[in-house]
Design a protein around this motif. Sequence first.
Motif, mmCIF file in Angstrom:
data_model
loop_
_atom_site.group_PDB
_atom_site.id
_atom_site.type_symbol
_atom_site.label_atom_id
_atom_site.label_comp_id
_atom_site.label_asym_id
_atom_site.label_seq_id
_atom_site.Cartn_x
_atom_site.Cartn_y
_atom_site.Cartn_z
ATOM 1 N N VAL A 97 38.047 46.929 49.172
ATOM 2 C CA VAL A 97 38.291 46.920 50.613
ATOM 3 C C VAL A 97 37.019 47.365 51.322
ATOM 4 N N ARG A 98 36.949 47.066 52.592
ATOM 5 C CA ARG A 98 35.796 47.467 53.397
ATOM 6 C C ARG A 98 36.263 48.495 54.430
ATOM 7 N N LEU A 99 35.488 49.536 54.572
ATOM 8 C CA LEU A 99 35.840 50.629 55.475
ATOM 9 C C LEU A 99 34.792 50.748 56.566
ATOM 10 N N ASP A 100 35.218 50.556 57.809
ATOM 11 C CA ASP A 100 34.339 50.734 58.967
ATOM 12 C C ASP A 100 34.501 52.171 59.445
ATOM 13 N N LEU A 101 33.485 52.981 59.199
ATOM 14 C CA LEU A 101 33.550 54.392 59.573
ATOM 15 C C LEU A 101 33.298 54.616 61.056
ATOM 16 N N LEU A 102 32.806 53.580 61.752
ATOM 17 C CA LEU A 102 32.469 53.697 63.180
ATOM 18 C C LEU A 102 32.965 52.471 63.944
ATOM 19 N N PRO A 103 34.269 52.258 63.975
ATOM 20 C CA PRO A 103 34.783 51.022 64.579
ATOM 21 C C PRO A 103 34.532 50.895 66.084
ATOM 22 N N ASP A 104 34.216 51.999 66.741
ATOM 23 C CA ASP A 104 33.956 51.941 68.181
ATOM 24 C C ASP A 104 32.487 51.671 68.497
ATOM 25 N N HIS A 105 31.648 51.556 67.463
ATOM 26 C CA HIS A 105 30.223 51.259 67.640
ATOM 27 C C HIS A 105 29.904 49.918 66.993
ATOM 28 N N GLY A 106 29.131 49.118 67.665
ATOM 29 C CA GLY A 106 28.664 47.872 67.082
ATOM 30 C C GLY A 106 27.557 48.128 66.068
ATOM 31 N N LEU A 107 27.285 47.129 65.235
ATOM 32 C CA LEU A 107 26.255 47.275 64.202
ATOM 33 C C LEU A 107 24.891 47.558 64.827
ATOM 34 N N GLU A 108 24.592 46.914 65.935
ATOM 35 C CA GLU A 108 23.291 47.112 66.582
ATOM 36 C C GLU A 108 23.104 48.566 67.002
ATOM 37 N N ARG A 109 24.154 49.161 67.570
ATOM 38 C CA ARG A 109 24.073 50.565 67.983
ATOM 39 C C ARG A 109 23.919 51.478 66.758
ATOM 40 N N VAL A 110 24.659 51.194 65.700
ATOM 41 C CA VAL A 110 24.582 52.015 64.492
ATOM 42 C C VAL A 110 23.186 51.927 63.882
ATOM 43 N N LEU A 111 22.637 50.724 63.805
ATOM 44 C CA LEU A 111 21.303 50.537 63.244
ATOM 45 C C LEU A 111 20.258 51.270 64.082
ATOM 46 N N GLU A 112 20.426 51.218 65.393
ATOM 47 C CA GLU A 112 19.497 51.904 66.287
ATOM 48 C C GLU A 112 19.497 53.413 66.026
ATOM 49 N N GLU A 113 20.689 53.992 65.838
ATOM 50 C CA GLU A 113 20.774 55.429 65.619
ATOM 51 C C GLU A 113 20.284 55.834 64.235
ATOM 52 N N VAL A 114 20.584 55.010 63.238
ATOM 53 C CA VAL A 114 20.157 55.334 61.874
ATOM 54 C C VAL A 114 18.636 55.325 61.777
ATOM 55 N N THR A 115 18.000 54.382 62.471
ATOM 56 C CA THR A 115 16.541 54.240 62.369
ATOM 57 C C THR A 115 15.788 55.087 63.391
ATOM 58 N N ARG A 116 16.490 55.782 64.236
ATOM 59 C CA ARG A 116 15.824 56.645 65.217
ATOM 60 C C ARG A 116 15.059 57.757 64.482
ATOM 61 N N PRO A 117 13.844 58.082 64.886
ATOM 62 C CA PRO A 117 13.085 59.148 64.228
ATOM 63 C C PRO A 117 13.881 60.450 64.173
ATOM 64 N N ARG A 118 13.887 61.102 63.016
ATOM 65 C CA ARG A 118 14.682 62.310 62.849
ATOM 66 C C ARG A 118 13.853 63.559 62.605
ATOM 67 N N GLY A 119 12.557 63.408 62.612
ATOM 68 C CA GLY A 119 11.701 64.570 62.452
ATOM 69 C C GLY A 119 11.948 65.272 61.128
ATOM 70 N N SER A 120 12.119 66.595 61.202
ATOM 71 C CA SER A 120 12.297 67.392 59.985
ATOM 72 C C SER A 120 13.748 67.489 59.532
ATOM 73 N N ARG A 121 14.650 66.904 60.321
ATOM 74 C CA ARG A 121 16.073 66.981 59.954
ATOM 75 C C ARG A 121 16.357 66.139 58.714
ATOM 76 N N SER A 122 17.343 66.592 57.924
ATOM 77 C CA SER A 122 17.789 65.788 56.782
ATOM 78 C C SER A 122 18.549 64.580 57.293
ATOM 79 N N LEU A 123 18.668 63.586 56.443
ATOM 80 C CA LEU A 123 19.413 62.393 56.845
ATOM 81 C C LEU A 123 20.865 62.742 57.153
ATOM 82 N N SER A 124 21.460 63.628 56.379
ATOM 83 C CA SER A 124 22.851 64.032 56.633
ATOM 84 C C SER A 124 22.989 64.668 58.009
ATOM 85 N N SER A 125 22.067 65.543 58.367
ATOM 86 C CA SER A 125 22.100 66.175 59.687
ATOM 87 C C SER A 125 21.885 65.149 60.784
#
Length: 416
Positions: A271-299
């Motif tokens: 099965v496929r699980l959408d963990l962010l159904p209220d966000h489109g893929l473009e928005r999710v990709l934008e946030e994932v690739t946003r610079p995070r500095g010294s923060r961990s990926l989890s943070s």
Amino acid sequence: MNVTPTATRRAIVVGAGPAGLMAAEVLAAGGVQVDVYDAMASCGRKFLLAGKGGMNITHSEDIDAFKGRYGVRRGEVARWLEGFTPQQVRAWIHGLGIDTFVGSSGRVFPTDMKAAPLLRAWLHRLREAGVRLHMRHRWTGWRDGRLVFATPEGERLGSAAATVLALGGASWSRLGSDGAWVPLLRERAVEVADLVPMNCGFEADWSEHFRERHAGAPLTTVALGLDGEDGRIAWRKGQFVVTATGIEGSLVYALSGAIRDRIAHAGQATVRLDLLPDHGLERVLEEVTRPRGSRSLSSHLQSRLGIAGVKAGLLRECLGKAEFADPVRLAHALKALPLTLLRARPIDEAISSGGGVRFEALEGAGGMLRALPGVFVAGEMVDWEAPTGGYLLTACFGSGRAAGQGALDWLRGAQA
């Protein structure tokens, strides 16, 4: 006009759940002396338990959409619904002195949300109509044309010109639906499809680490989907719970038939699980690739997208290191995380079951067995299934009325 029952105007109903009691009501209204037998100590045990979380009687959606909930058996179940529509179900309940309301989801409930007052009022009406209830009578088959019952006082025999069997499927066996009737009918050349779980949970191969940290955690505001034959995913939004063995809950139940069948065909289902159904893929990709500095990926995921707790745990559980480290693949996984399910939970844990007496083994809308003239079946004994939401109970009511009317017509023919 009161009709005095005669020898040919007697009927036995086996099973005191919604379908059996509805058949008894129709028969009694037609002047038939009705005896209802059940293995349990009281009537409607599963009905009462199902009402503990709020008695969902039926649904208010458009009738065409309602009929569509029954999948491949839509046409057959539609005949029951046409004889007792969801609107008529509500009117019938009102006639018992129980008010109803429509919830925000479109589901219909008694005003007090409880099943017990409805059942008490119904049983009172049936007793007033002359229906006789025999508890702790477990049906074990036939002998010389008579029904055999095992009781605390020993074996009892019963006979009538018409019999309605409404023994349920095989879920929640402690409440009486144990499927023990299947071999009894197969011995009489009745075609019965194997009983299978429906509205059930599924097992996944969780790691011990994930199981210890997240078993019992709810997943709210997610969507679940299964690849269709055309390769497209049909998504449903809702919520479910991660368990020690896998997943379960209303969203899982809605897809349980399709998941179960996929496992039966392929050995497992992804099965496929959408963990962010209220966000489109473009928005999710934008946030994932946003610079995070010294923060961990989890943070970073928690800060930008709210991915934490069990959602973060599922990402780690279902993705490899390479996928987790690739922003594009990670973004796609957040919108369609693959989760492999291995098997359904045992049928006894399921809310309902599929399979049962095939419609092809029935004569007409009344549900008489072709192999056993004068014997009718109703409810979950018949091979249909539906999701939760009032659809199960509405079809049980409708099939019970159809079987009751079929038995009544049979008796009238025998008397003619």
